[in-house]
Design a protein around this motif. Sequence first.
Motif, short mmCIF file in Angstrom:
data_model
loop_
_atom_site.label_atom_id
_atom_site.label_comp_id
_atom_site.label_asym_id
_atom_site.label_seq_id
_atom_site.Cartn_x
_atom_site.Cartn_y
_atom_site.Cartn_z
N GLN A 159 -13.52 4.50 0.05
CA GLN A 159 -13.91 3.12 -0.23
C GLN A 159 -13.27 2.54 -1.48
O GLN A 159 -12.72 1.44 -1.44
CB GLN A 159 -15.43 2.98 -0.28
N PRO A 160 -13.29 3.24 -2.64
CA PRO A 160 -12.61 2.68 -3.81
C PRO A 160 -11.11 2.50 -3.58
O PRO A 160 -10.52 1.52 -4.01
CB PRO A 160 -12.88 3.71 -4.91
N ALA A 161 -10.51 3.47 -2.86
CA ALA A 161 -9.08 3.37 -2.59
C ALA A 161 -8.76 2.17 -1.71
O ALA A 161 -7.76 1.49 -1.88
CB ALA A 161 -8.59 4.66 -1.93
N GLN A 162 -9.65 1.87 -0.74
CA GLN A 162 -9.42 0.76 0.16
C GLN A 162 -9.44 -0.57 -0.60
O GLN A 162 -8.82 -1.54 -0.18
CB GLN A 162 -10.47 0.76 1.27
N ARG A 163 -10.17 -0.63 -1.70
CA ARG A 163 -10.24 -1.86 -2.49
C ARG A 163 -9.01 -2.03 -3.38
O ARG A 163 -8.78 -3.10 -3.93
CB ARG A 163 -11.51 -1.86 -3.34
N MET A 164 -8.24 -0.95 -3.56
CA MET A 164 -7.04 -1.04 -4.39
C MET A 164 -5.98 -1.86 -3.66
O MET A 164 -5.71 -1.62 -2.48
CB MET A 164 -6.50 0.37 -4.68
N THR A 165 -5.41 -2.84 -4.32
CA THR A 165 -4.45 -3.72 -3.65
C THR A 165 -3.02 -3.48 -4.08
O THR A 165 -2.10 -3.91 -3.39
CB THR A 165 -4.81 -5.19 -3.92
N SER A 166 -2.80 -2.84 -5.22
CA SER A 166 -1.43 -2.64 -5.68
C SER A 166 -1.29 -1.29 -6.38
O SER A 166 -2.28 -0.71 -6.83
CB SER A 166 -1.00 -3.77 -6.63
N ILE A 167 -0.05 -0.84 -6.45
CA ILE A 167 0.28 0.42 -7.10
C ILE A 167 1.07 0.12 -8.37
O ILE A 167 2.13 -0.50 -8.32
CB ILE A 167 1.13 1.32 -6.17
N LYS A 168 0.54 0.57 -9.51
CA LYS A 168 1.20 0.33 -10.79
C LYS A 168 1.65 1.63 -11.47
O LYS A 168 2.36 1.58 -12.48
CB LYS A 168 0.26 -0.44 -11.73
N SER A 169 1.24 2.78 -10.93
CA SER A 169 1.55 4.06 -11.57
C SER A 169 1.44 5.18 -10.55
O SER A 169 0.83 4.99 -9.48
CB SER A 169 0.57 4.32 -12.73
N PRO A 170 1.98 6.36 -10.85
CA PRO A 170 1.79 7.51 -9.97
C PRO A 170 0.31 7.83 -9.74
O PRO A 170 -0.09 8.22 -8.62
CB PRO A 170 2.50 8.65 -10.71
N GLU A 171 -0.49 7.66 -10.77
CA GLU A 171 -1.93 7.94 -10.62
C GLU A 171 -2.58 6.99 -9.61
O GLU A 171 -3.44 7.40 -8.84
CB GLU A 171 -2.64 7.83 -11.97
N ASP A 172 -2.15 5.72 -9.60
CA ASP A 172 -2.66 4.78 -8.61
C ASP A 172 -2.34 5.26 -7.19
O ASP A 172 -3.20 5.19 -6.29
CB ASP A 172 -2.04 3.39 -8.81
N ALA A 173 -1.11 5.72 -6.99
CA ALA A 173 -0.71 6.21 -5.66
C ALA A 173 -1.54 7.42 -5.27
O ALA A 173 -1.98 7.54 -4.12
CB ALA A 173 0.78 6.55 -5.66
N TYR A 174 -1.74 8.32 -6.23
CA TYR A 174 -2.58 9.50 -5.98
C TYR A 174 -4.00 9.10 -5.61
O TYR A 174 -4.56 9.60 -4.62
CB TYR A 174 -2.56 10.40 -7.21
N GLU A 175 -4.59 8.20 -6.39
CA GLU A 175 -5.96 7.78 -6.14
C GLU A 175 -6.10 7.12 -4.78
O GLU A 175 -7.11 7.29 -4.09
CB GLU A 175 -6.44 6.82 -7.24
N TYR A 176 -5.08 6.37 -4.38
CA TYR A 176 -5.13 5.69 -3.08
C TYR A 176 -5.05 6.69 -1.93
O TYR A 176 -5.76 6.55 -0.93
CB TYR A 176 -3.99 4.69 -2.97
N ALA A 177 -4.19 7.69 -2.06
CA ALA A 177 -3.92 8.59 -0.94
C ALA A 177 -4.81 9.82 -0.89
O ALA A 177 -4.96 10.43 0.18
CB ALA A 177 -2.45 9.03 -0.99
N LYS A 178 -5.41 10.22 -2.01
CA LYS A 178 -6.06 11.54 -2.06
C LYS A 178 -7.23 11.67 -1.09
O LYS A 178 -7.41 12.74 -0.48
CB LYS A 178 -6.50 11.88 -3.48
N ALA A 179 -8.03 10.62 -0.95
CA ALA A 179 -9.19 10.74 -0.07
C ALA A 179 -8.78 10.97 1.37
O ALA A 179 -9.49 11.64 2.13
CB ALA A 179 -10.06 9.48 -0.17
N LYS A 180 -7.63 10.46 1.74
CA LYS A 180 -7.16 10.62 3.12
C LYS A 180 -6.50 11.97 3.35
O LYS A 180 -6.48 12.46 4.48
CB LYS A 180 -6.18 9.50 3.46
N LEU A 181 -5.94 12.56 2.29
CA LEU A 181 -5.07 13.71 2.50
C LEU A 181 -5.52 15.02 1.85
O LEU A 181 -5.17 16.10 2.36
CB LEU A 181 -3.64 13.39 2.01
#
Length: 202
Positions: free
Chosen positions: A72-94
């Motif tokens: 849910q928090p990742a789904q609310r993320m709209t943009s990627i500004k850093s490697p950590e953002d990408a990790y936070e977005y993808a980690k719950a799925k993978l």
Amino acid sequence: MTLTKEQTAMKDMYTRTNSELLGIILGVSEDSLNVRGLSDIMDHPQAILGIGEKKAEKLYAIREVTKRLMEQPAQRMTSIKSPEDAYEYAKAKLQYEDREHFAVIVLDVKHHILAMPIISIGSLTASVVHPREVFREILKYPAVAFIMVHNHPSGDPAPSSNDIEITKVLVNAGKLMDIPALDHIIIGRGKYNSLKNMGMID
């Protein structure tokens, strides 16, 4: 301050062992469960003494609900500004998949997330990725850039020689297509590696 019954019950759960919590969920005595690490239990419940098909199905359902809550928090993320953002977005799925999943986060001109299609699902140790399949998915969107992401079921996000090779191939392909690869995030259990931060992507 006096706690409500609900607050007291929640506080009590914090002090319970893994065996006790699973016993409550499954409606069995904790003594009947041969409990190992939680990740092993959720991935392969029927390998645990005391868990049959019906109890395993209940644990799979709990794992899926937990996964969706984490997303849910990742789904609310709209943009990627850093490697950590990408990790936070993808980690719950993978991060809890038991086979390697290779995906790409597709970005627009402002690095807003357009999609994260799964390109390939492989074995316990590797996934096979072809550049044509990657760009077939990317070109479905008005993409300006992309980030590679995949998980290591072992939990160790250290890049393999194959990870490094496919990164080079897709970085070069991205340059030819004028859709640059910004990073390659490897997801472990609670940690990650950024190949850009490691100096493997310009």
